[in-house]
Design an enzyme around this catalytic site. Structure first.
Site, PDB file in Angstrom:
ATOM      1  N   LYS A  75      -2.198  20.975  39.839  1.00 19.30           N
ATOM      2  CA  LYS A  75      -1.228  19.879  39.905  1.00 19.30           C
ATOM      3  C   LYS A  75      -0.707  19.664  38.491  1.00 19.30           C
ATOM      4  O   LYS A  75      -1.450  19.800  37.507  1.00 19.30           O
ATOM      5  CB  LYS A  75      -1.944  18.626  40.416  1.00 19.30           C
ATOM      6  CG  LYS A  75      -1.044  17.425  40.660  1.00 19.30           C
ATOM      7  CD  LYS A  75      -1.858  16.287  41.277  1.00 19.30           C
ATOM      8  CE  LYS A  75      -1.032  15.061  41.637  1.00 19.30           C
ATOM      9  NZ  LYS A  75      -1.840  14.042  42.340  1.00 19.30           N
ATOM     10  N   SER A  95       0.078  12.378  46.474  1.00 21.22           N
ATOM     11  CA  SER A  95       1.009  12.913  45.505  1.00 21.22           C
ATOM     12  C   SER A  95       0.729  14.368  45.128  1.00 21.22           C
ATOM     13  O   SER A  95       1.565  14.988  44.468  1.00 21.22           O
ATOM     14  CB  SER A  95       0.970  12.055  44.236  1.00 21.22           C
ATOM     15  OG  SER A  95      -0.319  12.103  43.648  1.00 21.22           O
ATOM     16  N   SER A 113      -4.457  10.795  47.100  1.00 17.71           N
ATOM     17  CA  SER A 113      -3.501  11.866  46.809  1.00 17.71           C
ATOM     18  C   SER A 113      -3.998  13.295  46.977  1.00 17.71           C
ATOM     19  O   SER A 113      -3.199  14.221  46.894  1.00 17.71           O
ATOM     20  CB  SER A 113      -2.956  11.709  45.398  1.00 17.71           C
ATOM     21  OG  SER A 113      -1.941  10.745  45.417  1.00 17.71           O
TER      22      SER A 113
END
Ligand code: GLN
Length: 474
Positions: free
Chosen positions: A72, A147, A171
């Site tokens: 990420k 996310s 997330s």
């Protein structure tokens, strides 16, 4: 791409080479460019693959040799860009490796790129990126969750074996649920946050996204444990979860919080929960309903705490120290212009709300009150874990929703985390695992919660559940 562990024997025998795996992964990333899962792909990963191949041949390769991984874009890797999918970090390059990343690399995993996300990890749909939305590989009209959107999409599309994400309120677990993979948020302090860009420091945890429970276990064992660079890591050496994964379960007591079933759930989410309960009974666990009355305040408490901490953490993006800088006649103007142009609307909304709940005159009514209720939620988890070993619940109220559906309704968007954020507030480990596909072919699964340092049992239950569901031919 199959799970990493299944592939390992052929990697170690030299039948499959890392160089080829990386080549295939880069091809797959190219073929799936429309997903917008990657913000950058590292073509030079091929060179690293060749070095790992050499180590395998010498017999000196680490436990993750040849595991293809994506990060990420809020995890630092030395010499690589890191933007948190925000304009404000334009041009920023990492000076060091996050501890989790350093451990991955030391174990010979191969990182092939950084993945798209909601800006600064704020969002539940992958639509709050400054670089465009991420699509769900299971149905491209729908969101992949957020996310850790690109991380989940890259794993679910079979581009990589695994990805690291971050989970502040759900997330990792929520996008895992929307894309049909395994998502783990370990207990607070299990994995060092050194090198993870801070959103809400008391809630943030690095988590794993994989296709199987066993791969998640292997990854967790490599990256967890104390770290002198993060004083909030658990000082006890983390017990390994891989070794006991297949050990028979014995008498495990599973609790289902009443407050979870009382929420409005989609029919298919109900069905997944029922199937998981059946499977759990098959493997010999007992199930009882428990009550954690303050769970109903999860979203308001999470919102206040997360936004307060975010407003403070994000004060560092001032146009002087990192990334983007807009020139201006005065310092104040420089800050204003940089922050105004650098941050997207969701980030600004949260900085405003966070600043408000911390401001004199309001801090007692909002921030302090939220901290008090947070303590009650944490205590209720502790109490529940006196009567049961594991908690079971849905991960999301519905399967993946359509792009655009909740973008202009932040309150509805925040409700996506109604079942996940409590684990962050209490600090306990939690994970999502897939159970079934609904009539439209969308994946749905369930969530397991364990007490602090209870990752071992959580993984054993998850592994048994995964096996049973697979046998029953989901
Ligand atoms: N979706 C939640 C939010 O918008 C959680 C984010 C996260 O876990 N990073 O804040």
């Amino acid at each position: 791409m199959r799970g990493y562990i299944a592939l390992r024997p052929s990697l170690l025998s030299g039948e499959v080479r890392c160089e080829r795996l990386v080549g295939d992964a880069l091809d797959a990333a190219r073929r799936n460019r429309d997903l917008n899962a990657f913000l950058e792909v590292y073509e030079d990963a091929v060179e690293r693959a060749a070095r790992v191949d050499a180590k395998i041949a010498e017999g000196t390769a680490g436990p993750l040799a040849g595991m293809i991984v994506a990060l990420k874009d809020n995890l630092l890797m030395r010499g690589r860009k890191c933007t948190c999918a925000s304009r404000i970090l334009e041009g920023f390059e990492s000076l060091y490796d996050a501890t989790a990343v350093a451990r991955l690399l030391a174990a010979d995993a191969i990182v092939i790129g950084r993945t798209n996300m909601d800006e600064f990890a704020m969002g539940s749909s992958g639509e709050h990126s400054a670089f465009g939305p991420v699509l769900n590989p299971r149905d491209r009209r729908r969101v992949p969750g957020g996310s850790s959107s690109g991380a989940a999409a890259a794993v679910a599309a079979g581009i990589v074996h695994a990805a690291l994400g971050s989970d502040t309120g759900g997330s990792v677990r929520q996008p895992a649920a929307f894309t049909g993979i395994v998502g783990v948020k370990p207990g607070y302090g299990r994995i060092s946050r050194y090198g993870l860009v801070a959103f809400a420091s008391s809630l943030d945890q690095i988590g794993t996204l994989t296709t199987t429970v066993a791969d998640a276990a292997l990854l967790l064992d490599v990256i967890s444990g104390p770290d002198p660079f993060d004083a909030t890591t658990d000082p006890e050496p983390a017990t390994r979860v891989t070794d006991d994964l297949e050990r028979p379960l014995g008498a495990v007591r599973v609790g289902l919080p009443r407050e979870f079933i009382e929420e409005r759930l989609d029919e298919s989410v109900h069905e997944a929960l029922e199937r998981a309960k059946d499977a759990l009974r098959t493997i010999g666990t007992s199930i009882q309903v428990v009550s954690l009355p303050h769970l109903r305040y999860t979203i308001p408490v999470y919102t206040v705490v997360a936004m307060a901490e975010a407003s403070s953490n994000l004060a560092r993006y001032d146009g002087v120290r990192y990334g983007l800088r807009r020139t201006a006649a005065t310092h104040t103007e420089l800050y204003e212009r940089t922050r105004n142009e650098g941050f997207g609307p969701e980030v600004k909304r949260r900085i405003l709300v966070g600043t408000y709940v911390l401001s004199a005159g309001y801090v007692d009514a909002y921030y302090r009150k939220a901290q008090q209720v947070r303590a009650l939620i944490a205590r209720e988890f502790t109490d529940a874990f006196r009567t049961v070993d594991i908690l079971l619940g849905p991960t999301t109220p519905s399967p993946a929703f359509f792009r655009g559906e909740r973008l202009h309704d932040p309150l509805t968007m925040y409700l996506s985390d109604v079942f996940t954020a409590s684990a962050n507030l209490a600090g306990v480990p939690a994970m999502h695992l897939p159970v079934m596909d609904d009539l439209e072919g969308l994946p749905i699964g369930v969530q397991l919660f364990a007490p602090m340092r209870g990752e071992g049992l959580m993984f054993r239950v998850a592994s048994a559940l995964e096996r049973t569901l697979r046998q029953s031919g989901r």
